[in-house]
Write a protein that holds these residues in place. Structure first.
Motif, PDB file in Angstrom:
ATOM      1  N   PHE A 116       0.854  -1.198   0.000  1.00  0.00           N
ATOM      2  CA  PHE A 116       0.000   0.000   0.000  1.00  0.00           C
ATOM      3  C   PHE A 116       0.895   1.255   0.000  1.00  0.00           C
ATOM      4  O   PHE A 116       1.050   1.916   1.036  1.00  0.00           O
ATOM      5  CB  PHE A 116      -0.908   0.007   1.244  1.00  0.00           C
ATOM      6  N   PRO A 117       1.526   1.591  -1.141  1.00  0.00           N
ATOM      7  CA  PRO A 117       2.501   2.693  -1.177  1.00  0.00           C
ATOM      8  C   PRO A 117       1.929   4.032  -0.729  1.00  0.00           C
ATOM      9  O   PRO A 117       2.643   4.841  -0.120  1.00  0.00           O
ATOM     10  CB  PRO A 117       2.902   2.750  -2.663  1.00  0.00           C
ATOM     11  N   HIS A 118       0.657   4.266  -0.979  1.00  0.00           N
ATOM     12  CA  HIS A 118       0.042   5.540  -0.642  1.00  0.00           C
ATOM     13  C   HIS A 118      -0.267   5.663   0.847  1.00  0.00           C
ATOM     14  O   HIS A 118      -0.729   6.720   1.297  1.00  0.00           O
ATOM     15  CB  HIS A 118      -1.251   5.707  -1.447  1.00  0.00           C
ATOM     16  N   GLU A 119      -0.024   4.593   1.634  1.00  0.00           N
ATOM     17  CA  GLU A 119      -0.373   4.591   3.050  1.00  0.00           C
ATOM     18  C   GLU A 119       0.841   4.686   3.975  1.00  0.00           C
ATOM     19  O   GLU A 119       0.710   4.485   5.180  1.00  0.00           O
ATOM     20  CB  GLU A 119      -1.173   3.329   3.395  1.00  0.00           C
ATOM     21  N   ARG A 120       2.013   4.994   3.434  1.00  0.00           N
ATOM     22  CA  ARG A 120       3.218   4.995   4.261  1.00  0.00           C
ATOM     23  C   ARG A 120       3.096   5.941   5.464  1.00  0.00           C
ATOM     24  O   ARG A 120       3.435   5.580   6.592  1.00  0.00           O
ATOM     25  CB  ARG A 120       4.446   5.384   3.423  1.00  0.00           C
ATOM     26  N   GLU A 121       2.626   7.145   5.229  1.00  0.00           N
ATOM     27  CA  GLU A 121       2.493   8.100   6.324  1.00  0.00           C
ATOM     28  C   GLU A 121       1.503   7.583   7.374  1.00  0.00           C
ATOM     29  O   GLU A 121       1.759   7.695   8.583  1.00  0.00           O
ATOM     30  CB  GLU A 121       2.010   9.455   5.790  1.00  0.00           C
ATOM     31  N   ASN A 122       0.398   7.014   6.936  1.00  0.00           N
ATOM     32  CA  ASN A 122      -0.574   6.484   7.883  1.00  0.00           C
ATOM     33  C   ASN A 122      -0.041   5.272   8.625  1.00  0.00           C
ATOM     34  O   ASN A 122      -0.375   5.049   9.799  1.00  0.00           O
ATOM     35  CB  ASN A 122      -1.878   6.114   7.161  1.00  0.00           C
ATOM     36  N   LEU A 123       0.785   4.462   7.966  1.00  0.00           N
ATOM     37  CA  LEU A 123       1.404   3.324   8.647  1.00  0.00           C
ATOM     38  C   LEU A 123       2.322   3.793   9.766  1.00  0.00           C
ATOM     39  O   LEU A 123       2.387   3.177  10.831  1.00  0.00           O
ATOM     40  CB  LEU A 123       2.176   2.463   7.644  1.00  0.00           C
ATOM     41  N   ASN A 124       3.021   4.875   9.535  1.00  0.00           N
ATOM     42  CA  ASN A 124       3.853   5.453  10.598  1.00  0.00           C
ATOM     43  C   ASN A 124       2.992   5.947  11.752  1.00  0.00           C
ATOM     44  O   ASN A 124       3.336   5.747  12.928  1.00  0.00           O
ATOM     45  CB  ASN A 124       4.710   6.590  10.050  1.00  0.00           C
ATOM     46  N   ARG A 125       1.869   6.582  11.430  1.00  0.00           N
ATOM     47  CA  ARG A 125       0.946   7.032  12.482  1.00  0.00           C
ATOM     48  C   ARG A 125       0.397   5.849  13.263  1.00  0.00           C
ATOM     49  O   ARG A 125       0.299   5.890  14.498  1.00  0.00           O
ATOM     50  CB  ARG A 125      -0.216   7.810  11.855  1.00  0.00           C
ATOM     51  N   TYR A 126       0.048   4.793  12.533  1.00  0.00           N
ATOM     52  CA  TYR A 126      -0.482   3.589  13.174  1.00  0.00           C
ATOM     53  C   TYR A 126       0.543   3.006  14.131  1.00  0.00           C
ATOM     54  O   TYR A 126       0.224   2.683  15.289  1.00  0.00           O
ATOM     55  CB  TYR A 126      -0.862   2.564  12.105  1.00  0.00           C
ATOM     56  N   PHE A 127       1.775   2.887  13.668  1.00  0.00           N
ATOM     57  CA  PHE A 127       2.786   2.259  14.516  1.00  0.00           C
ATOM     58  C   PHE A 127       3.152   3.152  15.693  1.00  0.00           C
ATOM     59  O   PHE A 127       3.431   2.664  16.793  1.00  0.00           O
ATOM     60  CB  PHE A 127       4.040   1.890  13.708  1.00  0.00           C
ATOM     61  N   ASP A 128       3.150   4.456  15.482  1.00  0.00           N
ATOM     62  CA  ASP A 128       3.350   5.377  16.614  1.00  0.00           C
ATOM     63  C   ASP A 128       2.323   5.108  17.703  1.00  0.00           C
ATOM     64  O   ASP A 128       2.652   5.058  18.894  1.00  0.00           O
ATOM     65  CB  ASP A 128       3.214   6.832  16.149  1.00  0.00           C
ATOM     66  N   LEU A 129       1.082   4.929  17.288  1.00  0.00           N
ATOM     67  CA  LEU A 129      -0.001   4.726  18.249  1.00  0.00           C
ATOM     68  C   LEU A 129       0.141   3.384  18.964  1.00  0.00           C
ATOM     69  O   LEU A 129      -0.038   3.292  20.187  1.00  0.00           O
ATOM     70  CB  LEU A 129      -1.345   4.812  17.538  1.00  0.00           C
ATOM     71  N   VAL A 130       0.461   2.329  18.211  1.00  0.00           N
ATOM     72  CA  VAL A 130       0.670   1.011  18.824  1.00  0.00           C
ATOM     73  C   VAL A 130       1.748   1.079  19.898  1.00  0.00           C
ATOM     74  O   VAL A 130       1.571   0.588  21.019  1.00  0.00           O
ATOM     75  CB  VAL A 130       1.050  -0.031  17.752  1.00  0.00           C
ATOM     76  N   GLU A 131       2.856   1.737  19.578  1.00  0.00           N
ATOM     77  CA  GLU A 131       3.958   1.826  20.537  1.00  0.00           C
ATOM     78  C   GLU A 131       3.584   2.678  21.745  1.00  0.00           C
ATOM     79  O   GLU A 131       3.935   2.348  22.888  1.00  0.00           O
ATOM     80  CB  GLU A 131       5.204   2.390  19.856  1.00  0.00           C
ATOM     81  N   LYS A 132       2.882   3.764  21.513  1.00  0.00           N
ATOM     82  CA  LYS A 132       2.481   4.633  22.622  1.00  0.00           C
ATOM     83  C   LYS A 132       1.552   3.898  23.586  1.00  0.00           C
ATOM     84  O   LYS A 132       1.709   3.983  24.799  1.00  0.00           O
ATOM     85  CB  LYS A 132       1.800   5.897  22.088  1.00  0.00           C
ATOM     86  N   VAL A 133       0.577   3.184  23.040  1.00  0.00           N
ATOM     87  CA  VAL A 133      -0.371   2.469  23.890  1.00  0.00           C
ATOM     88  C   VAL A 133       0.333   1.348  24.652  1.00  0.00           C
ATOM     89  O   VAL A 133       0.123   1.165  25.856  1.00  0.00           O
ATOM     90  CB  VAL A 133      -1.542   1.912  23.058  1.00  0.00           C
ATOM     91  N   ALA A 134       1.197   0.595  23.954  1.00  0.00           N
ATOM     92  CA  ALA A 134       1.911  -0.507  24.615  1.00  0.00           C
ATOM     93  C   ALA A 134       2.845   0.007  25.700  1.00  0.00           C
ATOM     94  O   ALA A 134       2.936  -0.565  26.790  1.00  0.00           O
ATOM     95  CB  ALA A 134       2.684  -1.317  23.577  1.00  0.00           C
ATOM     96  N   ASN A 135       3.541   1.093  25.420  1.00  0.00           N
ATOM     97  CA  ASN A 135       4.512   1.625  26.376  1.00  0.00           C
ATOM     98  C   ASN A 135       3.870   2.441  27.489  1.00  0.00           C
ATOM     99  O   ASN A 135       4.538   2.787  28.467  1.00  0.00           O
ATOM    100  CB  ASN A 135       5.560   2.476  25.650  1.00  0.00           C
ATOM    101  N   ALA A 136       2.578   2.754  27.335  1.00  0.00           N
ATOM    102  CA  ALA A 136       1.891   3.512  28.384  1.00  0.00           C
ATOM    103  C   ALA A 136       1.684   2.681  29.638  1.00  0.00           C
ATOM    104  O   ALA A 136       1.419   3.212  30.709  1.00  0.00           O
ATOM    105  CB  ALA A 136       0.547   4.018  27.874  1.00  0.00           C
ATOM    106  N   SER A 137       1.819   1.352  29.498  1.00  0.00           N
ATOM    107  CA  SER A 137       1.625   0.449  30.625  1.00  0.00           C
ATOM    108  C   SER A 137       2.959  -0.007  31.182  1.00  0.00           C
ATOM    109  O   SER A 137       3.737  -0.669  30.488  1.00  0.00           O
ATOM    110  CB  SER A 137       0.806  -0.779  30.191  1.00  0.00           C
ATOM    111  N   THR A 138       3.228   0.330  32.426  1.00  0.00           N
ATOM    112  CA  THR A 138       4.435  -0.141  33.100  1.00  0.00           C
ATOM    113  C   THR A 138       4.488  -1.661  33.106  1.00  0.00           C
ATOM    114  O   THR A 138       5.540  -2.263  32.889  1.00  0.00           O
ATOM    115  CB  THR A 138       4.467   0.369  34.552  1.00  0.00           C
ATOM    116  N   LEU A 139       3.352  -2.297  33.344  1.00  0.00           N
ATOM    117  CA  LEU A 139       3.321  -3.745  33.473  1.00  0.00           C
ATOM    118  C   LEU A 139       3.645  -4.441  32.155  1.00  0.00           C
ATOM    119  O   LEU A 139       4.373  -5.431  32.128  1.00  0.00           O
ATOM    120  CB  LEU A 139       1.943  -4.184  33.980  1.00  0.00           C
ATOM    121  N   HIS A 140       3.115  -3.935  31.049  1.00  0.00           N
ATOM    122  CA  HIS A 140       3.361  -4.592  29.773  1.00  0.00           C
ATOM    123  C   HIS A 140       4.793  -4.420  29.297  1.00  0.00           C
ATOM    124  O   HIS A 140       5.314  -5.269  28.580  1.00  0.00           O
ATOM    125  CB  HIS A 140       2.378  -4.079  28.717  1.00  0.00           C
ATOM    126  N   SER A 141       5.425  -3.338  29.683  1.00  0.00           N
ATOM    127  CA  SER A 141       6.803  -3.112  29.266  1.00  0.00           C
ATOM    128  C   SER A 141       7.812  -3.578  30.314  1.00  0.00           C
ATOM    129  O   SER A 141       9.003  -3.617  30.042  1.00  0.00           O
ATOM    130  CB  SER A 141       7.020  -1.621  28.974  1.00  0.00           C
TER     131      SER A 141
END
Length: 497
Positions: A116-141
């Motif tokens: 999906f070449p036209h979605e590169r920017e959105n993929l970065n946004r998606y992954f930013d969000l995944v990492e932020k949510v995962a890292n927001a939890s002390t227990l999960h990290s």
């Protein structure tokens, strides 16, 4: 030394036992089956081994979450891992196209951007969000950093599909990113995005199979517990948690044995735990709330024994869908089932050329097998066996769309239904992943690790989340009630250095 009795030797029960034994508690784990492990159990037929529950794990490279926890648990010498394909540890098949999930943030984005070449920017946004949510939890990290509770709560109350619709523009890419939802039985408009983020982050860091089957993890944890002075006793089914006027004082088993306890921890499904308590300390309102919680759907499994040297070992997991979307596979009728499936191989030795066994999983509602619910494993009758064979052949038909002529390479196959899972793990109606998360209920959809009985605690997949990551987090939560999270984090850090 305070005596702790743990009901059930699943991953939650065993890991709680190790943590508490390390910290001076006298631990006894009671298991109703002959084999320890719960969902870690494997079985062998005609000399070939089959995996029943934990088919692969994530974040097990040095310094990552599971690696640190495994070292703390003392199982690194007994559990050997085989890495899945870093360029495609998961493969999602939709509308005849195959989409590979690569390990690591940048490889994942590059791989998806190639589709999906036209979605590169959105993929970065998606992954930013995944990492932020995962890292927001002390227990999960497993890191002692400040929790971002506002962020965590927001994405516990927003559905996966709602967030994907907001972040990703291409409708097909949204379906692909949701394509691994059988790992947690996600439901459209119900399952929180936080569940998706935790699991995506966990497996994206690294992904492995356990060489020889996940029962080696159960054995390793049992040995670790015994080294710390604890014990696991099998064939001891707890039938009652005995209480006095204020608290639990021990447990009684079906054999008539009584085990006194200062603390009781149940790794059983909360509904099973409630059945063991007759004390008025658990009020009717509490019982009603817990019993009213909805569970995830059950599963139907076909275990494949391959003819020697015929099926090349598949170093990834394959998610096949007969429709344009992975959603709503749990909504089916006789004609439309199965709408999707998950197909995997067991890694019987390091770097195998050919697979000895594999498994195909698909959803199955309990009501399809409810008429046999009062029967026992191996004694359900010819009608039940015919039902399973019919379902197995239908599922094999679906798989052969993606893997033509697979049947010709199968020497034998075996099956299981939600009844099998119910009887071996005690989960409610054979649910795949226990109590379902639901954004409409929020915290009310969760069972707290504390009960109304002050020294009766809960652990396992129903307390936090399912899978090795969810259960591990639940273990930290439960044990923190007795020894404090700071102590556990410090000990994990010391073992990692």
């Amino acid at each position: 030394m305070k005596k702790v009795v743990i009901i059930g030797s699943g991953l939650g029960g065993l890991t709680c036992g190790v943590v508490l034994a390390k910290n001076g508690y006298q631990v006894t784990v009671l298991e109703q089956e002959a084999q320890v492990g719960g969902c870690l159990q494997c079985f062998t037929r005609k000399g070939v081994k089959f995996e029943t529950g934990m088919h692969f794990i994530g974040s097990a490279d040095k310094g990552q979450t599971l690696s640190r926890f495994a070292r703390y648990m003392g199982v690194t010498d007994t559990v050997h891992l085989s890495r899945l394909d870093t360029q495609g540890y998961d493969v999602v098949s939709l509308q005849g196209e195959h989409f590979r999930f690569a390990n690591g943030r940048e490889p994942f984005i590059e791989q998806m951007a190639a589709y999906f070449p036209h979605e590169r920017e959105n993929l970065n946004r998606y992954f930013d969000l995944v990492e932020k949510v995962a890292n927001a939890s002390t227990l999960h990290s497993l890191r002692q950093v400040a929790d971002d509770r506002a962020l965590s709560m927001e994405y516990q109350l927003r559905s996966i599909n709602e967030v994907l619709d907001e972040v990703i523009g291409d409708p097909m890419l949204r379906q692909v990113l949701a394509g691994t939802l059988p790992l947690y039985a996600a439901e459209k408009d119900k399952t929180p995005f936080s569940t998706h983020a935790f699991i995506m982050d966990f497996y994206n860091q690294s992904a492995f199979r356990i060489v020889g089957g996940s029962d080696s993890l159960a054995r390793g944890l049992t040995l670790s517990l015994e080294r710390e002075g604890g014990q696991v006793i099998t064939r001891q089914r707890v039938v009652e948690i005995v209480c006095d006027e204020t608290q639990a004082v021990g447990v009684l088993t079906a054999t008539g044995d009584y085990y006194p306890a200062d603390i009781v921890i149940s790794d059983a499904h909360p509904a099973r735990t409630l059945e063991m308590v007759t004390s008025p300390l658990l009020r009717p309102a509490y019982r009603k709330r817990v019993l009213s919680l909805r569970n995830t759907i059950g599963g139907f499994s076909v275990y494949l024994h391959f003819k020697p040297g015929t099926v090349p070992y598949m170093n990834h997991n394959f998610y096949g869908f007969r429709q344009s979307s992975p959603w709503d596979c749990e909504i089916y009728d006789d004609e439309s089932w199965p709408k999707g499936y998950l197909y995997m191989h067991l890694c019987h030795q390091e770097n195998p050329q050919f697979a000895e066994s594999g498994v195909i999983l698909s959803y199955m509602h309990y009501n399809e097998v409810a008429r046999w619910q009062d029967t026992k494993v191996g004694h359900r009758g010819n009608e039940y066996e015919s039902f399973k064979m019919m379902k197995a052949e239908r599922l094999l038909d679906a798989v052969e769309h993606d893997f033509p002529n697979l049947r010709s390479d199968i020497a034998h196959y075996y099956t299981s239904t939600p009844l099998t899972y119910r009887d071996y793990t005690g989960t409610e109606q054979g649910s795949m992943y226990g109590i379902a998360k639901d954004i409409h209920l929020g915290p009310a959809a969760r069972v707290h690790h504390r009960t109304k009985i002050p020294n009766l605690l809960l652990t396992g997949q129903n307390i936090n989340s399912h899978g090795v990551l969810g259960v591990m987090v639940g273990t930290v939560v439960t044990c923190s009630e007795l020894i404090g999270s700071e102590t556990i984090f410090k000990q994990i850090k010391e073992c990692s250095e």
